[in-house]
Enzyme design. Structure first.
Site, mmCIF file in Angstrom:
data_model
loop_
_atom_site.group_PDB
_atom_site.id
_atom_site.type_symbol
_atom_site.label_atom_id
_atom_site.label_comp_id
_atom_site.label_asym_id
_atom_site.label_seq_id
_atom_site.Cartn_x
_atom_site.Cartn_y
_atom_site.Cartn_z
ATOM 1 N N ASP A 178 0.857 -1.187 0.000
ATOM 2 C CA ASP A 178 0.000 0.000 0.000
ATOM 3 C C ASP A 178 0.891 1.234 0.000
ATOM 4 O O ASP A 178 1.579 1.507 0.992
ATOM 5 C CB ASP A 178 -0.924 0.000 1.219
ATOM 6 C CG ASP A 178 -2.041 1.030 1.128
ATOM 7 O OD1 ASP A 178 -1.887 2.012 0.369
ATOM 8 O OD2 ASP A 178 -3.067 0.852 1.816
ATOM 9 N N ARG A 201 -0.243 4.382 -0.714
ATOM 10 C CA ARG A 201 -1.063 5.590 -0.685
ATOM 11 C C ARG A 201 -0.638 6.551 0.423
ATOM 12 O O ARG A 201 -0.203 6.131 1.494
ATOM 13 C CB ARG A 201 -2.535 5.223 -0.506
ATOM 14 C CG ARG A 201 -3.147 4.545 -1.702
ATOM 15 C CD ARG A 201 -4.563 4.070 -1.427
ATOM 16 N NE ARG A 201 -4.577 2.994 -0.431
ATOM 17 C CZ ARG A 201 -5.686 2.379 -0.036
ATOM 18 N NH1 ARG A 201 -6.867 2.739 -0.538
ATOM 19 N NH2 ARG A 201 -5.630 1.395 0.863
#
Length: 219
Positions: A141, A143
């Site tokens: 991830d 983000r």
């Protein structure tokens, strides 16, 4: 709905690297929103917040929606993203006020469209979504929610009721200075095409998805 939403009359915020560029009415099938466009000077991404009604400053019903072309535009059943976006827009309209921040640059949890498609190909061969990213040498991830926090601050939002099943998203937003007073579940009925993906999100990415227990018989 009024034309002046939150603090849209003030000058664009520069201290966060996020500049508000335009505010335009956007009638949708869910209701009449204001589309507030931003430029992220740090990454060069163009971002948008869909604002409904007079949102105020505290406990604003909010969705931070990561861009997902396959789900949002093409109706992919590999994930639940398109249905979550639609549900969030319906929810803020029903509430009478709220914000959906659509986060570009978040495709595939931040790895990009082509890398996401490569990961999906590996998942079709038996890897889960975590294993597929790692097999490609990519983060699970990638983000960042700093731009989302900057957008919310520019809108005058100090605290939110966050529509998300992901406690990591809640924690990230709070680290960036936006208080989360409640995490509102956004549960979409699973299908056979996404049940493995959703179970991986629950078991390996800490998502709160209790509704999956009802389909425990699916392989």
């Amino acid at each position: 709905m009024t034309e002046n939403i939150g603090v849209l009359g003030k000058k664009p915020s520069q201290r966060t690297g996020v500049e508000r560029v335009v505010n335009a009415p956007l009638p949708t099938v869910y209701g009449k929103f204001q589309a507030v466009g931003y430029l992220d000077h740090d990454r060069g991404d163009e971002q948008v917040a869909l604002v409904y009604g007079d949102i105020g400053t505290d406990q604003v019903l909010t969705r931070l929606h990561s861009e997902c072309l396959t789900g949002d535009a093409f109706g992919s059943q590999h994930c639940e993203c398109g249905d979550q976006l639609a549900s969030a827009l319906r929810a803020v309209a029903a509430e009478g006020a709220g914000v959906v921040v659509y986060l570009r640059g978040h495709e595939g949890r931040g790895i990009g469209l082509l890398a996401k498609l490569r990961a999906m190909a590996l998942q079709a061969e038996g890897l889960d979504t975590v294993e597929a990213n790692l097999a490609l040498g990519l983060p699970v991830d990638a983000r960042d929610y700093g731009v989302a926090a900057g957008i919310l601050r520019d809108l005058g939002v100090e605290s939110v009721r966050l529509m998300s099943n992901n406690p990591r998203k809640r924690d990230a937003l709070q680290r960036h200075g936006v208080q989360v007073t409640e995490q509102v579940p956004l549960l979409i009925p699973p299908c056979e095409s996404n049940i493995t993906y959703l179970r991986t999100k629950r078991e390996r990415l800490d998502h709160n998805l209790p509704h999956l227990d009802a389909v425990a018989h699916w392989s």
